[in-house]
Scaffold this motif. Structure first.
Motif, short mmCIF file in Angstrom:
data_model
loop_
_atom_site.label_atom_id
_atom_site.label_comp_id
_atom_site.label_asym_id
_atom_site.label_seq_id
_atom_site.Cartn_x
_atom_site.Cartn_y
_atom_site.Cartn_z
N ASP A 27 0.82 -1.22 0.00
CA ASP A 27 0.00 0.00 0.00
C ASP A 27 0.85 1.26 0.00
N LEU A 28 0.34 2.28 -0.70
CA LEU A 28 0.92 3.62 -0.69
C LEU A 28 -0.19 4.57 -0.24
N PRO A 84 -4.37 -6.29 -13.81
CA PRO A 84 -4.78 -5.30 -12.81
C PRO A 84 -3.56 -4.67 -12.13
N PHE A 85 -3.73 -3.38 -11.76
CA PHE A 85 -2.61 -2.67 -11.16
C PHE A 85 -2.92 -2.19 -9.75
N HIS A 145 -2.00 -2.38 -3.96
CA HIS A 145 -1.47 -3.10 -5.11
C HIS A 145 -1.51 -4.60 -4.86
N ARG A 146 -1.49 -5.37 -5.92
CA ARG A 146 -1.60 -6.83 -5.82
C ARG A 146 -0.32 -7.49 -5.32
N GLN A 153 6.06 -1.17 -5.48
CA GLN A 153 7.36 -0.53 -5.68
C GLN A 153 7.44 0.13 -7.05
N SER A 154 6.88 -0.51 -8.05
CA SER A 154 6.85 0.06 -9.40
C SER A 154 6.08 1.38 -9.40
N HIS A 155 4.94 1.41 -8.70
CA HIS A 155 4.13 2.63 -8.62
C HIS A 155 4.90 3.73 -7.88
#
Length: 154
Positions: free
Chosen positions: A8-9, A98-99, A122-123, A129-131
């Protein structure tokens, strides 16, 4: 809601606009176009069917490239909370890749303003981390600033 730092962010901002105005911004296509992506990028199209299972589709122009995002609303609590995801499109059709799921919360601050919280789940930790690497905090922060500026004109 218990946050998972691995997937989570989240961030919180104080915005000097009542929750009802921010809700209207998030639930009206013309308003979404004014703030949803950091400038100079633009939202060129937005389709909203404001109900659980209803569509929340956006099309962006990012450096001359068209990006289309299809999703649905999972939860709607007027003037308090909206949750949408790209895990499904309208009719609960599963997404091929899905993202994220976004949770947008509007808490009345008692002084005609809002405590605004955006959480993105995120899944996987890799997707999270990519986001973050794509600039989540800067980009979503810019969008929140744009939201605040736009909302103050209403």
């Amino acid at each position: 809601m218990e946050l998972d730092p691995a997937t989570d962010l989240t961030f919180t901002r104080k915005i000097d606009v009542p929750p009802a105005v921010l809700w209207d911004c998030w639930t009206t296509p013309e308003h979404v176009k004014a703030f949803f992506v950091p400038r100079p990028h633009t939202v060129t199209d937005c389709e909203i069917d404001l109900r659980v299972g209803g569509r929340f589709n956006t099309t962006f122009d990012v450096d001359g490239n068209t990006m289309t995002n299809t999703g649905v609303y999972l939860e709607l609590v007027p003037h308090r909370k909206l949750v949408f995801t790209d895990t499904y499109s309208e009719g609960w059709k599963p997404s091929a890749d899905p993202f994220m799921t976004a949770i947008i919360e509007f808490e009345d601050d008692g002084a005609d303003g809002t405590i605004y919280t955006a959480t993105v789940r995120h899944r996987s930790s890799e997707a999270r981390q990519s986001h973050e690497n794509m600039g989540f905090f800067v980009g979503w922060g810019m969008a929140a600033d744009q939201l605040a500026a736009h909302a103050k004109t209403l």
